[in-house]
Design a protein around this motif. Sequence first.
Motif, PDB file in Angstrom:
ATOM      1  N   PRO A 366      42.016  28.966  41.153  1.00  0.00           N
ATOM      2  CA  PRO A 366      43.049  28.883  40.206  1.00  0.00           C
ATOM      3  C   PRO A 366      42.814  29.756  38.916  1.00  0.00           C
ATOM      4  O   PRO A 366      41.731  29.983  38.562  1.00  0.00           O
ATOM      5  N   CYS A 367      43.894  30.024  38.399  1.00  0.00           N
ATOM      6  CA  CYS A 367      43.636  30.768  37.137  1.00  0.00           C
ATOM      7  C   CYS A 367      43.241  29.842  36.215  1.00  0.00           C
ATOM      8  O   CYS A 367      43.615  28.527  35.919  1.00  0.00           O
ATOM      9  N   VAL A 368      42.033  30.243  35.354  1.00  0.00           N
ATOM     10  CA  VAL A 368      41.547  29.441  34.382  1.00  0.00           C
ATOM     11  C   VAL A 368      41.741  29.788  32.893  1.00  0.00           C
ATOM     12  O   VAL A 368      41.384  29.357  31.879  1.00  0.00           O
ATOM     13  N   ARG A 369      43.012  30.620  32.810  1.00  0.00           N
ATOM     14  CA  ARG A 369      43.472  31.044  31.580  1.00  0.00           C
ATOM     15  C   ARG A 369      42.515  31.645  30.591  1.00  0.00           C
ATOM     16  O   ARG A 369      42.543  31.338  29.442  1.00  0.00           O
ATOM     17  N   CYS A 370      41.521  32.290  31.059  1.00  0.00           N
ATOM     18  CA  CYS A 370      40.425  32.918  30.206  1.00  0.00           C
ATOM     19  C   CYS A 370      41.272  33.933  29.354  1.00  0.00           C
ATOM     20  O   CYS A 370      40.455  34.380  28.466  1.00  0.00           O
ATOM     21  N   GLY A 371      42.406  34.443  29.779  1.00  0.00           N
ATOM     22  CA  GLY A 371      42.992  35.470  28.840  1.00  0.00           C
ATOM     23  C   GLY A 371      42.272  36.961  28.966  1.00  0.00           C
ATOM     24  O   GLY A 371      42.592  37.876  28.274  1.00  0.00           O
ATOM     25  N   LYS A 372      41.350  36.929  29.923  1.00  0.00           N
ATOM     26  CA  LYS A 372      40.709  38.517  30.068  1.00  0.00           C
ATOM     27  C   LYS A 372      41.859  39.330  30.565  1.00  0.00           C
ATOM     28  O   LYS A 372      41.761  40.541  29.964  1.00  0.00           O
ATOM     29  N   CYS A 373      42.823  39.256  31.303  1.00  0.00           N
ATOM     30  CA  CYS A 373      43.729  39.850  31.988  1.00  0.00           C
ATOM     31  C   CYS A 373      44.825  40.489  30.901  1.00  0.00           C
ATOM     32  O   CYS A 373      45.094  41.380  30.782  1.00  0.00           O
ATOM     33  N   VAL A 374      44.867  39.509  29.684  1.00  0.00           N
ATOM     34  CA  VAL A 374      45.550  39.769  28.471  1.00  0.00           C
ATOM     35  C   VAL A 374      44.964  40.750  27.736  1.00  0.00           C
ATOM     36  O   VAL A 374      45.477  41.994  27.305  1.00  0.00           O
ATOM     37  N   PRO A 383      49.809  39.260  32.248  1.00  0.00           N
ATOM     38  CA  PRO A 383      49.724  39.263  33.548  1.00  0.00           C
ATOM     39  C   PRO A 383      49.659  37.913  34.194  1.00  0.00           C
ATOM     40  O   PRO A 383      50.336  37.923  35.388  1.00  0.00           O
ATOM     41  N   LEU A 384      48.898  36.956  33.769  1.00  0.00           N
ATOM     42  CA  LEU A 384      48.862  35.679  34.232  1.00  0.00           C
ATOM     43  C   LEU A 384      50.328  35.158  34.517  1.00  0.00           C
ATOM     44  O   LEU A 384      50.514  34.529  35.553  1.00  0.00           O
ATOM     45  N   PHE A 385      51.005  35.307  33.428  1.00  0.00           N
ATOM     46  CA  PHE A 385      52.509  34.580  33.574  1.00  0.00           C
ATOM     47  C   PHE A 385      53.416  35.290  34.408  1.00  0.00           C
ATOM     48  O   PHE A 385      53.961  34.888  35.344  1.00  0.00           O
ATOM     49  N   CYS A 416      39.719  39.708  36.199  1.00  0.00           N
ATOM     50  CA  CYS A 416      40.133  38.428  36.679  1.00  0.00           C
ATOM     51  C   CYS A 416      38.933  37.653  37.259  1.00  0.00           C
ATOM     52  O   CYS A 416      38.582  37.928  38.492  1.00  0.00           O
ATOM     53  N   PRO A 417      38.288  36.820  36.408  1.00  0.00           N
ATOM     54  CA  PRO A 417      37.121  35.918  37.181  1.00  0.00           C
ATOM     55  C   PRO A 417      37.601  35.153  38.278  1.00  0.00           C
ATOM     56  O   PRO A 417      36.711  34.818  39.152  1.00  0.00           O
ATOM     57  N   SER A 418      38.773  34.788  38.513  1.00  0.00           N
ATOM     58  CA  SER A 418      39.023  33.900  39.587  1.00  0.00           C
ATOM     59  C   SER A 418      39.698  34.719  40.616  1.00  0.00           C
ATOM     60  O   SER A 418      40.212  34.045  41.427  1.00  0.00           O
ATOM     61  N   ARG A 419      39.620  35.918  40.486  1.00  0.00           N
ATOM     62  CA  ARG A 419      39.929  37.177  41.668  1.00  0.00           C
ATOM     63  C   ARG A 419      41.308  36.827  42.042  1.00  0.00           C
ATOM     64  O   ARG A 419      41.588  36.851  43.281  1.00  0.00           O
ATOM     65  N   ARG A 420      42.216  36.575  41.038  1.00  0.00           N
ATOM     66  CA  ARG A 420      43.732  36.460  41.547  1.00  0.00           C
ATOM     67  C   ARG A 420      44.239  37.772  41.972  1.00  0.00           C
ATOM     68  O   ARG A 420      43.927  38.813  41.037  1.00  0.00           O
ATOM     69  N   HIS A 421      45.206  37.760  42.758  1.00  0.00           N
ATOM     70  CA  HIS A 421      45.653  39.119  43.135  1.00  0.00           C
ATOM     71  C   HIS A 421      46.920  39.281  42.084  1.00  0.00           C
ATOM     72  O   HIS A 421      48.153  39.501  42.734  1.00  0.00           O
ATOM     73  N   LEU A 422      46.547  39.694  41.023  1.00  0.00           N
ATOM     74  CA  LEU A 422      47.389  40.018  40.017  1.00  0.00           C
ATOM     75  C   LEU A 422      48.419  41.092  40.312  1.00  0.00           C
ATOM     76  O   LEU A 422      49.892  40.912  40.318  1.00  0.00           O
ATOM     77  N   VAL A 423      48.198  42.176  40.419  1.00  0.00           N
ATOM     78  CA  VAL A 423      48.856  43.232  40.288  1.00  0.00           C
ATOM     79  C   VAL A 423      49.660  43.331  41.815  1.00  0.00           C
ATOM     80  O   VAL A 423      50.696  43.724  41.871  1.00  0.00           O
TER      81      VAL A 423
HETATM   82  S1  SF4 Z   1      42.142  36.959  33.918  1.00  0.00           S
HETATM   83 FE1  SF4 Z   1      42.540  35.448  35.956  1.00  0.00          FE
HETATM   84  S2  SF4 Z   1      42.019  33.854  35.168  1.00  0.00           S
HETATM   85 FE2  SF4 Z   1      41.890  34.861  33.545  1.00  0.00          FE
HETATM   86  S3  SF4 Z   1      43.922  34.377  32.480  1.00  0.00           S
HETATM   87 FE3  SF4 Z   1      44.352  36.226  33.765  1.00  0.00          FE
HETATM   88  S4  SF4 Z   1      44.938  35.545  35.732  1.00  0.00           S
HETATM   89 FE4  SF4 Z   1      44.054  33.645  34.689  1.00  0.00          FE
END
Ligand code: SF4
Lengths: 440, 318
Positions: A366-374, A383-385, A416-423
């Motif tokens: 799950p996204c942990v809202r770390c903000g790294k993608c931002v 990107p997370l939203f 993304c540390p949670s390896r989410r498929h954002l793009v």
């Molecule tokens: S980098 Fe991944 S875990 Fe972190 S806020 Fe973005 S989507 Fe969520």
Amino acid sequence: MRLKTFRGGAHVPHFKELTATKPIRDARLPAKVVVALHQHTGAPCEALVKVGDHVKVGQKIGDSKAALTAPVHAPVSGKVVDIAPYPQSGGREVVSIVIESDGLQEVADTVRPKGELDGLSQGDLREIIREAGIVGLGGAAFPTYFKLTPPPGKSFDTLIINGSECEPYLTADQRLMMERPEDAIFGTRVLMKAAGVSRAFIGIEENKPEAIEAMQKAAERHSGIEIVPLAAKYPQGAEKQLIKAIVNREVPCGGLPVDVGVIVNNVGTAVAVGEAISTGMPLVERVVTVTGSPVKEPSNLKVKIGTLVSDLVEECEGFASEPAKVIIGGPMMGVAQFTMDIPVTKGTSGVLFLTIDEVSLEEPLPCVRCGKCVENCPMHLLPLFISQYADAGRFDEAAEYGAMDCIECGSCSFICPSRRHLVQSIRLAKAEIAARRRKK
Amino acid sequence: MAENQFIVSSSPHLRSEVSTPVIMRDVIIALLPPSFAGIYLFGFRALAVMIVGTLAAVITEAVIERATHRPVTIGDYSAAVAGLLLALVLPPDIPLWIVAVGSIVAIGVGKQVFGGLGHNPFNPALIGRAVLLASWPVAMTTWRWPVASAPWMGKGFDILTSATPLAALKLSGIKTPYGPLFWGTVAGSIGETSAIAVLIGAAYLLIRGHITWRIPGYYILTVAVLSLLFGQDPVFHVLAGGLLFGAFFMATDYVSTPVTPKGQAIFGIGCGVLTVLIRLYGGYPEGVCYSILIMDATTALLDRFTRPRKLGEVRRSA
Ligand code: SF4
Ligand code: SF4
């Protein structure tokens, strides 16, 4: 000195050492080439030859009457043996002209030097560039003459040559700048004249000092051309980020570089443009970095367009270990392939092989809202939203959060540390939003 | 070679080495300096609190996930982090069963009811602490003088007995000098008293890039500036109580805090304002825990209304 750059972006590992010191060498002449009639942005070409015809190097074999297109030419001399759909990068089938090489490399008589640059008008240059089938060699394969023609009411004041090569692993542009700086500068001058500008900047990431030095030397005698060392950060070579870094202008959302008076061309494109003038040879070959840990002898190869990827592997002495993934382009934006039986096209900057250990197979958390993608998004999106809305099928909200401004650079998924498929999900949202807009 | 066996997936084909479990493990590493400081200052009783807090959190997470037929996720270390964080903000002599209750509440109520990792609107450890403070106020405010003391603590300090520096200031007007606050040789929560230990742990997280300076920076700066405006000693207010620990380890919790740069700044400033107000005018001597919880409640709003300007976006002026 403070290096120029943009805000956001990721520090990706470079992996360039595999090929950075390898001079560009000519790949062996392939026994056959598969020249796709559609390897550029715009309308596909119609074949100008028939099965059984004999063709010479540089002979035009496909063209279209559409405004946005790019003709294709024979990279080898020999016999046309087939005109039929063949698989291309990404599994797409495209009508292609297959030529069996006769090994003679007889040059077509249409290939002639075009004369001194001073004697050619802006219109002449655009026409030569169109006829030479030149497209952006950085990967986008957008027809260059079309880019050079600003829409009514707009004009250019600055040319930016992109020599940043920010994709990891790839070194084709770096080697070109080190080995053929004079040709790159000549091409830059041609492009300046064709675009009608008096100043050009050549942006190069600071991790390529030899390229910077060679280019600086070659540019010395020409006024209006400046080499700009840039921070080595991904995606420094993306058009909007490059423009922001070098001339501190922001391409408006939904707009084009011409809206801020800038035209960007890849350094490989500049070399090809120069060649189209000095020797008259159209775009029939390009430099491709063939690399990755499974490859026995990673190389920078000068390759005929239409050469099969499997031939390139042979040229690099085959594999030392089993490849698990084949990618056309770099690791950040490149496209994974089903097969090696696909040809090099004008937009192929590299072929990358990865072993199974190098392929990330981790399941997303799950996204942990770390903000790294931002922090890392070079377009300053969230990107997370966007991806959350996309996954939930809420495309209006995804659009409101700027899905259409995403340049698909992959920085967010990379970090993304949670390896989410954002793009991946943002890309789906973009396609869906574009489809809905068309319907309206 | 079997050509149809290539893996085909969407770009990028390269991933950063830092995964969520790696980050959680790094948070535990960053908590080691305050943990060791706590054991050094308050003895093995502190260690017992930390072990019970951490274990109870991990077990609670596993049991709830098992019971609700979801995959057990204790391997991502996030439950261990929450348990250890809770233990470090408790008094050293708190009964161990209360510690366990705190961890059960933190994970059960603070995290799992909302759907587990990534879904908790509030900081789970602080939820645990807030519930304990409301339920067992005496046990939660019974402090002890550290077993270890430093040579510079000469005469005059015995009057501090077992009040925390903030309580001593609020109730008796006694201001603890900077030295003991910096080294941690004062009464207080296990992991909070030693400013230097907290700063070492925080530096590790900053260097590893897991947290940014934004929330803790604005938080601490706001407390310093406001206490100065209220005629108080800013250095004392920064070093005393749970501010540094809260700013670097609680207010930087990913899930319950904003992701936008502006949102993070407002969050930090808000925490600072609330902390000073509670310390000076509230019913408690310390306000870090409640300040952060209150600001957690604003996170969704902050994210929504502080969207960054996109590259190339022209904002219509209001
Ligand atoms: S980098 Fe991944 S875990 Fe972190 S806020 Fe973005 S989507 Fe969520
Ligand atoms: S959202 Fe788009 S532009 Fe931003 S980091 Fe991700 S891929 Fe790049």
